[in-house]
Design a protein around this motif. Structure first.
Motif, short mmCIF file in Angstrom:
data_model
loop_
_atom_site.label_atom_id
_atom_site.label_comp_id
_atom_site.label_asym_id
_atom_site.label_seq_id
_atom_site.Cartn_x
_atom_site.Cartn_y
_atom_site.Cartn_z
N ALA A 22 44.68 5.18 28.60
CA ALA A 22 45.20 5.17 29.97
C ALA A 22 44.80 6.44 30.72
CB ALA A 22 46.72 5.02 29.94
N MET A 23 44.91 7.60 30.05
CA MET A 23 44.52 8.85 30.72
C MET A 23 43.04 8.85 31.06
SD MET A 23 44.73 12.86 29.53
CE MET A 23 46.38 12.77 28.88
N ALA A 24 42.20 8.37 30.13
CA ALA A 24 40.76 8.35 30.37
C ALA A 24 40.40 7.42 31.53
CB ALA A 24 40.02 7.92 29.10
N VAL A 25 41.02 6.25 31.57
CA VAL A 25 40.74 5.29 32.64
C VAL A 25 41.15 5.87 34.00
CG1 VAL A 25 41.41 3.04 33.59
CG2 VAL A 25 40.83 3.25 31.17
N LEU A 26 42.32 6.51 34.06
CA LEU A 26 42.78 7.11 35.31
C LEU A 26 41.83 8.21 35.78
CD1 LEU A 26 46.61 7.30 34.57
CD2 LEU A 26 45.53 5.95 36.38
N ALA A 27 41.36 9.03 34.85
CA ALA A 27 40.44 10.12 35.23
C ALA A 27 39.11 9.56 35.72
CB ALA A 27 40.23 11.04 34.04
N LEU A 28 38.58 8.56 35.01
CA LEU A 28 37.31 7.97 35.43
C LEU A 28 37.43 7.25 36.76
CD1 LEU A 28 36.10 6.64 31.95
CD2 LEU A 28 35.12 8.54 33.26
N ALA A 29 38.65 6.78 37.07
CA ALA A 29 38.88 6.11 38.35
C ALA A 29 39.13 7.10 39.49
CB ALA A 29 40.07 5.16 38.23
N GLY A 30 39.14 8.40 39.17
CA GLY A 30 39.33 9.42 40.20
C GLY A 30 40.77 9.72 40.55
N ALA A 31 41.72 9.35 39.67
CA ALA A 31 43.14 9.64 39.91
C ALA A 31 43.42 11.08 39.46
CB ALA A 31 44.02 8.65 39.16
N TYR A 32 43.06 12.04 40.32
CA TYR A 32 43.19 13.45 39.97
C TYR A 32 44.54 13.98 40.43
CZ TYR A 32 38.16 13.11 39.18
OH TYR A 32 36.91 12.74 38.73
N ALA A 33 45.57 13.64 39.68
CA ALA A 33 46.93 14.09 39.99
C ALA A 33 47.62 14.48 38.68
CB ALA A 33 47.71 12.99 40.69
N ALA A 34 48.60 15.37 38.79
CA ALA A 34 49.27 15.87 37.59
C ALA A 34 49.92 14.74 36.80
CB ALA A 34 50.31 16.92 37.98
N TRP A 35 50.48 13.75 37.51
CA TRP A 35 51.16 12.66 36.80
C TRP A 35 50.18 11.85 35.95
CZ3 TRP A 35 49.38 7.75 37.51
CH2 TRP A 35 48.65 7.48 38.67
N ALA A 36 48.92 11.76 36.37
CA ALA A 36 47.93 10.98 35.63
C ALA A 36 47.50 11.67 34.35
CB ALA A 36 46.72 10.73 36.52
N VAL A 37 47.84 12.95 34.21
CA VAL A 37 47.56 13.69 32.98
C VAL A 37 48.82 13.83 32.14
CG1 VAL A 37 46.87 15.94 32.05
CG2 VAL A 37 45.64 14.97 34.00
N ILE A 38 49.90 14.30 32.77
CA ILE A 38 51.14 14.60 32.03
C ILE A 38 51.81 13.32 31.53
CG2 ILE A 38 53.45 15.58 32.23
CD1 ILE A 38 52.25 17.63 34.20
N GLY A 39 51.86 12.26 32.36
CA GLY A 39 52.51 11.02 31.96
C GLY A 39 51.93 10.42 30.68
N PRO A 40 50.61 10.14 30.64
CA PRO A 40 50.04 9.62 29.40
C PRO A 40 50.17 10.56 28.21
CG PRO A 40 48.55 9.23 31.24
CD PRO A 40 49.65 10.12 31.74
N GLN A 41 50.12 11.89 28.47
CA GLN A 41 50.21 12.82 27.35
C GLN A 41 51.61 12.85 26.75
OE1 GLN A 41 47.61 13.92 26.05
NE2 GLN A 41 48.23 15.57 24.66
N VAL A 42 52.63 12.57 27.55
CA VAL A 42 53.99 12.46 26.99
C VAL A 42 54.05 11.32 25.98
CG1 VAL A 42 56.38 11.86 27.53
CG2 VAL A 42 55.16 13.46 29.00
#
Length: 416
Positions: A293-313
Motif C-alpha cells: 500500500a505504501m509503495a502504490v501510494l508513493a508511485l501514484a504521487g501521494a506525497y503526504a505524511a499519512w501515506a507514509v505513517i499510516g501504512p507503516q503503523v
C-alpha cells in the motif's frame, strides 16, 4: 540478586535489548541537523546508520559464541562498557569520519544486549515459553523507541545533537551498575561450550543447514529490513521533503512504534492459542499488504505524511507479532548453542537490514518512492519466506518442539 524467573529480570533483559533501538531511533530527528553541522550530505549521515548495523552484525558473531563458553553476564558487561565509551566518542566527534568510527564501536558493544538478552530468555524459559516471554519483552522494549525520537527531538532543540549520545552514555552506565550489582548468571555451567574456532564454525555450519533456523531467520530479516528502510529514509522524507518539524516527526514515529507495541502484546497473548506458525502467517500478510500500500501510494504521487505513517503503523503491527515468534522459532531447536544461534540469527538479520538501508540511502531521489518500494518488497519477501521455507516444516517441528519442551520442564523441576 534477582531471581532468574522474576518479572524484574525480564525487565532488565528488555532494557539491555533496548540498547540497539535506542542507539538507532533517538538520533533520527537529528540526522538532517547532523549533516548540516558536520558539513556533509544525507548519504554520509545515513551511512552512520548502515555502518552501525554492519558493526552490530559482525559483533554478534563474536559475543554469542564467547558467551556460550564464559557465560552471558561477563560478555554483557564488556559490551555495554564499550558502548558507553563509544557513545562519548560520538558526542565529541568533530567530523563525520570520527562519528562513523564511534558508531561502529558503539554497535560492536551494543550488540551484546540484544543477542545475549535473547539467549538468556532461551536459557531460562525453554523453547515454547520463550516465545511468550520475548513477546512481552518486545512490548516493554517498544516503549524505548516510542519515546526515543521525542526525547531526541527535545534534546536537539535545547542542547544540540551531541546531547543524544551523552544520554546514551548515561543509560549504558546505569545498565552497567544493575548488571554488576543485581544480575545473576543465566547460563548453567553444564551448558557451557568450547570457544575453539572449530567448534564455533561447526555450530554455525549446523545452523546454516537447518531449514527451520534459516526459514525463521529469513522471515525475520526481511520483515526487519522493512523497518530499517523506514529508519534509514524517513527523517529525510518526512522532515526535508514533506516539511514536518523534528517534533512532529517524533510524534509520528511514536504512532508507528505504538503499532509495534500492540502487535507484540498480541503475539504474547495469542501465542499459545493460535500457535507460532499461524501467527507468523497472519503477521507476514499484514506486512506485505501494508508495504505494498505504501509503495502504490508513493508511485501514484501521494506525497503526504499519512501515506507514509499510516501504512507503516500496520507494517509495524505485523512485525510486532512476527519478530518474537520468529526469534523463538529460530532458537527453539538449539538449546545446546543458544548463544551461537542468537548470534547468527542477529548477524543475518542486521546484514540484510544494513544492505537495504545503504541502498535506500544511495538511491534516495528526494521523494518517498525509494523508501516505500523497499518497504513493500520487504513485506512481500517476508510472506514468501514463510510460505516457501517455514510452512512445509510445521508438522515435524510441532512434534520435536513438544518433546523439547517436556525435557526442559523436567530439567527445571529437577534443578528446583
Amino acid at each position: 540478586m534477582l531471581r532468574l524467573t522474576s518479572p524484574t529480570m525480564v525487565l532488565v533483559l528488555a532494557a539491555l535489548t533496548a540498547l540497539g533501538p535506542l542507539a538507532t531511533d533517538m538520533y533520527l530527528p537529528a540526522m538532517p541537523a547532523m549533516a548540516e553541522s558536520l558539513g556533509t550530505g544525507p548519504d554520509q549521515v545515513q551511512l552512520t546508520l548502515s555502518l552501525y548495523m554492519a558493526g552490530f552484525a559482525l559483533a554478534q558473531l563474536v559475543c554469542g559464541p564467547v558467551s556460550d563458553r564464559y557465560g552471558r553476564k561477563p560478555v554483557l558487561i564488556a559490551g555495554v562498557s564499550l558502548f558507553l565509551f563509544a557513545s562519548l566518542l560520538c558526542a565529541l566527534a568533530p567530523s563525520i569520519e570520527v562519528l562513523l568510527v564511534g558508531r561502529f564501536l558503539q554497535a560492536f558493544g551494543g550488540a551484546a544486549g540484544p543477542v545475549l538478552g535473547r539467549a538468556a530468555v532461551r536459557d531460562i524459559h525453554g523453547p515454547l515459553e520463550a516465545g511468550r516471554i520475548l513477546s512481552y519483552m518486545a512490548s516493554t522494549m517498544a516503549l524505548a523507541p516510542a519515546l526515543a525520537p521525542l526525547v531526541g527531538a527535545g534534546l536537539l532543540l535545547f542542547f544540540g545533537w551531541q546531547s543524544v549520545f551523552v544520554l546514551l552514555a548515561l543509560y549504558s552506565g546505569a545498565m552497567l551498575l544493575v548488571m554488576a550489582l543485581a544480575m545473576p548468571e543465566p547460563l548453567a555451567t553444564e551448558q557451557r561450550q568450547s570457544v575453539r574456532p572449530r567448534v564455533i564454525l561447526a555450530n554455525f555450519r549446523m545452523l546454516l543447514t537447518q531449514r527451520s533456523f534459516l526459514g525463521y531467520t529469513l522471515v525475520n530479516a526481511t520483515g526487519f529490513s522493512g523497518l530499517f528502510a523506514y529508519l534509514s529514509g524517513s527523517s529525510f522524507v518526512l522532515i526535508e521533503f514533506m516539511g514536518l518539524s523534528p517534533l512532529q516527526y517524533g510524534i509520528g514515529f511514536s504512532l508507528i512504534v505504538g503499532g509495534f507495541f500492540i502487535g507484540s502484546l498480541t503475539s504474547g497473548r495469542y501465542g499459545h492459542r493460535l500457535g507460532r506458525d499461524r501467527l507468523i502467517l497472519i503477521a507476514s500478510l499484514m506486512c506485505a499488504l501494508a508495504g505494498t500500500a505504501m509503495a502504490v501510494l508513493a508511485l501514484a504521487g501521494a506525497y503526504a505524511a499519512w501515506a507514509v505513517i499510516g501504512p507503516q503503523v500496520l507494517f509495524l503491527f505485523g512485525f510486532g507479532i512476527l519478530m518474537p515468534q520468529s526469534m523463538a522459532g529460530a532458537l527453539a531447536p538449539n538449546p545446546h548453542c543458544a548463544g551461537s544461534a542468537s548470534s547468527l540469527f542477529g548477524f543475518l538479520q542486521m546484514t540484510t537490514a544494513a544492505l537495504v538501508g545503504a541502498v535506500v540511502g544511495q538511491l534516495h531521489d528526494g521523494t518517498s518512492r525509494t523508501m516505500a518500494i523497499a518497504i513493500g518488497l520487504a513485506g512481500l519477501l517476508a510472506l514468501v519466506s514463510y510460505w516457501r521455507v517455514v510452512r512445509p516444516l510445521a508438522p515435524v517441528r510441532s512434534r520435536s518442539l513438544r518433546a523439547s519442551t517436556s525435557r526442559h520442564d523436567v530439567k527445571v523441576r529437577n534443578s528446583g
